[in-house]
Design a protein around this motif. Structure first.
Motif, PDB file in Angstrom:
ATOM      1  N   VAL A 143       0.842  -1.208   0.000  1.00 20.50           N
ATOM      2  CA  VAL A 143       0.000   0.000   0.000  1.00 20.50           C
ATOM      3  C   VAL A 143       0.873   1.253   0.000  1.00 20.50           C
ATOM      4  O   VAL A 143       0.603   2.213  -0.732  1.00 20.50           O
ATOM      5  N   SER A 144       1.935   1.255   0.797  1.00 21.39           N
ATOM      6  CA  SER A 144       2.822   2.425   0.828  1.00 21.39           C
ATOM      7  C   SER A 144       3.523   2.624  -0.511  1.00 21.39           C
ATOM      8  O   SER A 144       3.658   3.751  -0.993  1.00 21.39           O
ATOM      9  N   VAL A 145       3.981   1.538  -1.137  1.00 23.82           N
ATOM     10  CA  VAL A 145       4.639   1.660  -2.447  1.00 23.82           C
ATOM     11  C   VAL A 145       3.644   2.134  -3.499  1.00 23.82           C
ATOM     12  O   VAL A 145       3.966   2.990  -4.338  1.00 23.82           O
ATOM     13  N   ALA A 146       2.417   1.595  -3.472  1.00 23.52           N
ATOM     14  CA  ALA A 146       1.401   2.042  -4.427  1.00 23.52           C
ATOM     15  C   ALA A 146       1.128   3.528  -4.263  1.00 23.52           C
ATOM     16  O   ALA A 146       0.955   4.263  -5.246  1.00 23.52           O
ATOM     17  N   THR A 147       1.106   3.994  -3.018  1.00 20.08           N
ATOM     18  CA  THR A 147       0.897   5.422  -2.754  1.00 20.08           C
ATOM     19  C   THR A 147       2.060   6.239  -3.288  1.00 20.08           C
ATOM     20  O   THR A 147       1.860   7.324  -3.858  1.00 20.08           O
ATOM     21  N   ALA A 148       3.284   5.730  -3.149  1.00 18.08           N
ATOM     22  CA  ALA A 148       4.455   6.423  -3.691  1.00 18.08           C
ATOM     23  C   ALA A 148       4.360   6.559  -5.208  1.00 18.08           C
ATOM     24  O   ALA A 148       4.818   7.546  -5.786  1.00 18.08           O
ATOM     25  N   CYS A 149       3.749   5.572  -5.848  1.00 17.10           N
ATOM     26  CA  CYS A 149       3.561   5.633  -7.303  1.00 17.10           C
ATOM     27  C   CYS A 149       2.642   6.788  -7.707  1.00 17.10           C
ATOM     28  O   CYS A 149       2.734   7.304  -8.828  1.00 17.10           O
ATOM     29  N   LEU A 150       1.755   7.190  -6.802  1.00 19.74           N
ATOM     30  CA  LEU A 150       0.771   8.234  -7.107  1.00 19.74           C
ATOM     31  C   LEU A 150       1.290   9.647  -6.831  1.00 19.74           C
ATOM     32  O   LEU A 150       0.612  10.620  -7.145  1.00 19.74           O
ATOM     33  N   LEU A 151       2.474   9.758  -6.218  1.00 20.95           N
ATOM     34  CA  LEU A 151       3.030  11.080  -5.931  1.00 20.95           C
ATOM     35  C   LEU A 151       3.422  11.803  -7.219  1.00 20.95           C
ATOM     36  O   LEU A 151       3.505  11.212  -8.293  1.00 20.95           O
ATOM     37  N   LYS A 152       3.706  13.095  -7.095  1.00 26.31           N
ATOM     38  CA  LYS A 152       4.099  13.878  -8.268  1.00 26.31           C
ATOM     39  C   LYS A 152       5.529  13.593  -8.698  1.00 26.31           C
ATOM     40  O   LYS A 152       5.890  13.761  -9.864  1.00 26.31           O
ATOM     41  N   SER A 153       6.380  13.181  -7.742  1.00 26.32           N
ATOM     42  CA  SER A 153       7.772  12.903  -8.071  1.00 26.32           C
ATOM     43  C   SER A 153       8.297  11.831  -7.148  1.00 26.32           C
ATOM     44  O   SER A 153       7.623  11.387  -6.220  1.00 26.32           O
ATOM     45  N   GLY A 154       9.530  11.380  -7.411  1.00 26.37           N
ATOM     46  CA  GLY A 154      10.147  10.333  -6.613  1.00 26.37           C
ATOM     47  C   GLY A 154      10.448   9.125  -7.465  1.00 26.37           C
ATOM     48  O   GLY A 154       9.942   8.990  -8.586  1.00 26.37           O
ATOM     49  N   PRO A 155      11.280   8.207  -6.976  1.00 22.97           N
ATOM     50  CA  PRO A 155      11.651   7.030  -7.770  1.00 22.97           C
ATOM     51  C   PRO A 155      10.458   6.215  -8.258  1.00 22.97           C
ATOM     52  O   PRO A 155      10.400   5.840  -9.434  1.00 22.97           O
ATOM     53  N   ALA A 156       9.494   5.934  -7.370  1.00 21.51           N
ATOM     54  CA  ALA A 156       8.345   5.130  -7.777  1.00 21.51           C
ATOM     55  C   ALA A 156       7.460   5.886  -8.760  1.00 21.51           C
ATOM     56  O   ALA A 156       6.996   5.322  -9.764  1.00 21.51           O
ATOM     57  N   ALA A 157       7.217   7.164  -8.481  1.00 26.50           N
ATOM     58  CA  ALA A 157       6.364   7.967  -9.359  1.00 26.50           C
ATOM     59  C   ALA A 157       6.978   8.076 -10.757  1.00 26.50           C
ATOM     60  O   ALA A 157       6.261   8.087 -11.768  1.00 26.50           O
ATOM     61  N   ARG A 158       8.290   8.138 -10.820  1.00 25.75           N
ATOM     62  CA  ARG A 158       8.972   8.267 -12.105  1.00 25.75           C
ATOM     63  C   ARG A 158       8.925   6.967 -12.905  1.00 25.75           C
ATOM     64  O   ARG A 158       8.797   6.979 -14.125  1.00 25.75           O
ATOM     65  N   ILE A 159       9.004   5.844 -12.227  1.00 24.60           N
ATOM     66  CA  ILE A 159       9.109   4.553 -12.903  1.00 24.60           C
ATOM     67  C   ILE A 159       7.750   3.927 -13.198  1.00 24.60           C
ATOM     68  O   ILE A 159       7.571   3.257 -14.221  1.00 24.60           O
ATOM     69  N   ALA A 160       6.773   4.140 -12.335  1.00 23.90           N
ATOM     70  CA  ALA A 160       5.492   3.431 -12.432  1.00 23.90           C
ATOM     71  C   ALA A 160       4.728   3.761 -13.706  1.00 23.90           C
ATOM     72  O   ALA A 160       4.744   4.890 -14.193  1.00 23.90           O
ATOM     73  N   LYS A 161       4.038   2.750 -14.209  1.00 23.57           N
ATOM     74  CA  LYS A 161       3.125   2.915 -15.338  1.00 23.57           C
ATOM     75  C   LYS A 161       1.711   2.747 -14.805  1.00 23.57           C
ATOM     76  O   LYS A 161       1.317   1.656 -14.383  1.00 23.57           O
ATOM     77  N   LEU A 162       0.963   3.836 -14.813  1.00 25.60           N
ATOM     78  CA  LEU A 162      -0.367   3.848 -14.217  1.00 25.60           C
ATOM     79  C   LEU A 162      -1.420   4.345 -15.194  1.00 25.60           C
ATOM     80  O   LEU A 162      -1.149   5.228 -16.005  1.00 25.60           O
ATOM     81  N   GLN A 163      -2.599   3.774 -15.075  1.00 30.11           N
ATOM     82  CA  GLN A 163      -3.788   4.294 -15.750  1.00 30.11           C
ATOM     83  C   GLN A 163      -4.622   4.960 -14.654  1.00 30.11           C
ATOM     84  O   GLN A 163      -5.421   4.315 -13.988  1.00 30.11           O
ATOM     85  N   ARG A 164      -4.405   6.254 -14.442  1.00 37.73           N
ATOM     86  CA  ARG A 164      -5.066   6.929 -13.332  1.00 37.73           C
ATOM     87  C   ARG A 164      -6.574   7.020 -13.563  1.00 37.73           C
ATOM     88  O   ARG A 164      -7.036   7.331 -14.655  1.00 37.73           O
ATOM     89  N   ALA A 165      -7.322   6.725 -12.503  1.00 38.80           N
ATOM     90  CA  ALA A 165      -8.781   6.797 -12.535  1.00 38.80           C
ATOM     91  C   ALA A 165      -9.268   7.030 -11.116  1.00 38.80           C
ATOM     92  O   ALA A 165      -8.516   6.918 -10.152  1.00 38.80           O
ATOM     93  N   ARG A 166     -10.553   7.379 -10.979  1.00 37.09           N
ATOM     94  CA  ARG A 166     -11.108   7.634  -9.649  1.00 37.09           C
ATOM     95  C   ARG A 166     -10.992   6.383  -8.775  1.00 37.09           C
ATOM     96  O   ARG A 166     -10.627   6.451  -7.602  1.00 37.09           O
ATOM     97  N   ASP A 167     -11.290   5.233  -9.362  1.00 35.89           N
ATOM     98  CA  ASP A 167     -11.089   3.954  -8.691  1.00 35.89           C
ATOM     99  C   ASP A 167     -10.168   3.129  -9.575  1.00 35.89           C
ATOM    100  O   ASP A 167     -10.464   2.909 -10.755  1.00 35.89           O
ATOM    101  N   MET A 168      -9.055   2.694  -9.012  1.00 37.05           N
ATOM    102  CA  MET A 168      -8.042   2.054  -9.832  1.00 37.05           C
ATOM    103  C   MET A 168      -7.390   0.885  -9.119  1.00 37.05           C
ATOM    104  O   MET A 168      -7.470   0.756  -7.888  1.00 37.05           O
ATOM    105  N   LEU A 169      -6.765   0.029  -9.917  1.00 33.79           N
ATOM    106  CA  LEU A 169      -6.001  -1.093  -9.417  1.00 33.79           C
ATOM    107  C   LEU A 169      -4.531  -0.832  -9.708  1.00 33.79           C
ATOM    108  O   LEU A 169      -4.173  -0.464 -10.823  1.00 33.79           O
ATOM    109  N   ILE A 170      -3.687  -1.014  -8.704  1.00 37.81           N
ATOM    110  CA  ILE A 170      -2.252  -0.802  -8.864  1.00 37.81           C
ATOM    111  C   ILE A 170      -1.558  -2.130  -8.579  1.00 37.81           C
ATOM    112  O   ILE A 170      -1.557  -2.610  -7.441  1.00 37.81           O
ATOM    113  N   SER A 171      -0.988  -2.720  -9.615  1.00 31.55           N
ATOM    114  CA  SER A 171      -0.348  -4.019  -9.505  1.00 31.55           C
ATOM    115  C   SER A 171       1.120  -3.840  -9.137  1.00 31.55           C
ATOM    116  O   SER A 171       1.908  -3.300  -9.909  1.00 31.55           O
TER     117      SER A 171
END
Length: 351
Positions: free
Chosen positions: A284-312
């Motif tokens: 959960v913490s890593v998934a949240t890091a993916c949603l930030l504006k910047s940072g290692p996870a935010a830079r690397i993650a491939k996300l389809q942002r939506a109101r309700d989403m799944l983060i693998s």
């Protein structure tokens, strides 16, 4: 404890441990911890004289009691029993062991089962947060059989969806305890984050790694582990955790591009051994890091942002899907996971 104490051993998610009722354990914390160290067989790398499985993931304890809090059913205290040190710590939550709390509470009569399924509201004492688990209870009885599959566990079992309430900053006081998406420690960019589990998220490439290495290879890399530990010791005070030399937090997560269609790939040290998977709240913490504006996870993650989403979140033995609901501003409002559990035995344990 010559007469023994009741214990239920359960697999919760990708962990395993002993589940106890609080009022059946010694009331004095020191006596309780001494008993649990004996039960697990710690300190000993093999835990040969106890029930621990010689691994941090199988040397865990849940202590459960009827809750007196409004709108909560049971209180849950998680204890990590170190394998090779005489240490019992409550410095973190465990979302995997959490998966067994609902079934255990129903089996022990702390929560009355409804027909079909039962919602169990759980107060996590370690961090003061609430989780809601939904347990399958056909005809008013817990069932562990089902079709849900989670990576890291063979076979299938009954699904146990868990939704977390207000976990941001549960250990560190804030989602981002330094107030920044990115900090630099020992020359390495890192996101220091706590959305239920304090984590230091860094790019595997900054350590000369591809991020596809197997845990055994990483565990054998003494130079890598020393470098990660140096960063962890400096991150502890920055995350309001103080001296973490003998604490199991923060977890140290190396991220890289997903290899199997997920959002991101991970290798997590917990904190000194590379996890064969990833912890529930760590995911959960890593998934949240993916949603930030910047940072290692935010830079690397491939996300389809939506109101309700799944983060693998990919890990060494598969993937872990985090469900995320975003608020109007696009920030994480609520996170949940799907876990399973299985009762392994119920009886008396002796010290």
């Amino acid at each position: 404890m010559s007469s023994g104490i009741r214990a239920m051993w359960m697999r919760g998610g990708t962990s395993k441990g002993g589940y106890f009722l609080k009022n059946e354990l010694p009331a004095d914390p020191a006596a309780r911890d001494a008993f649990l160290l004996r039960v697990m067989g710690s300190p000993d790398p093999r835990q040969i004289d106890g029930l621990g499985g010689a691994d941090p993931l199988t040397s865990k304890v849940a202590i459960v009691s009827q809750s007196q809090r409004p709108y909560v059913d049971v209180d849950y205290l998680f204890l990590q029993i170190f394998v090779d040190k005489p240490i019992v710590t409550d410095a973190q939550n465990c979302g995997n062991i959490l998966a067994g709390i609902g079934p255990f509470a129903i089996e022990r009569g702390l929560v009355s089962a409804d027909d079909a399924e039962t919602r169990v509201r759980i107060f996590m004492e370690n961090t003061g947060q609430v989780a809601v688990a939904t347990v399958k209870t056909p005809e008013g009885h817990v069932t562990y059989a089902g079709d849900a599959r989670i990576d890291g566990v063979p076979g299938t079992a009954a699904p146990i969806p868990i939704v977390f309430k207000d976990t941001a900053g549960s250990s560190c006081g804030a989602l981002l305890p330094t107030g920044s998406d990115v900090d630099r420690i020992d020359g390495v960019e890192a996101t220091l984050i706590d959305n239920g589990m304090p984590c230091v998220v860094m790019a595997a490439a900054d350590f000369g790694l591809s991020g596809t290495e197997i845990p055994a290879e990483l565990n054998a890399n003494g130079g890598l582990k020393a470098r990660i530990e140096s960063i962890r010791l400096k991150a502890g005070p920055l995350m309001n955790l103080g001296d973490v030399a003998e604490k199991s937090v923060p977890k140290m997560t190396l991220v890289s591009a997903a290899q199997a269609g997920g959002a991101i790939s991970t290798r997590t040290f917990i904190p000194h051994v590379c996890h064969q998977a990833i912890g529930v709240l760590g995911a959960v913490s890593v998934a949240t890091a993916c949603l930030l504006k910047s940072g290692p996870a935010a830079r690397i993650a491939k996300l389809q942002r939506a109101r309700d989403m799944l983060i693998s979140i990919e890990h060494p033995t598969g993937e872990f899907t985090v469900t995320a609901s975003l608020d109007e501003a696009g920030n994480l409002a609520e996170a949940g996971v799907l876990r399973t559990a299985r009762k392994l035995f119920d009886g008396l344990v002796y010290d």
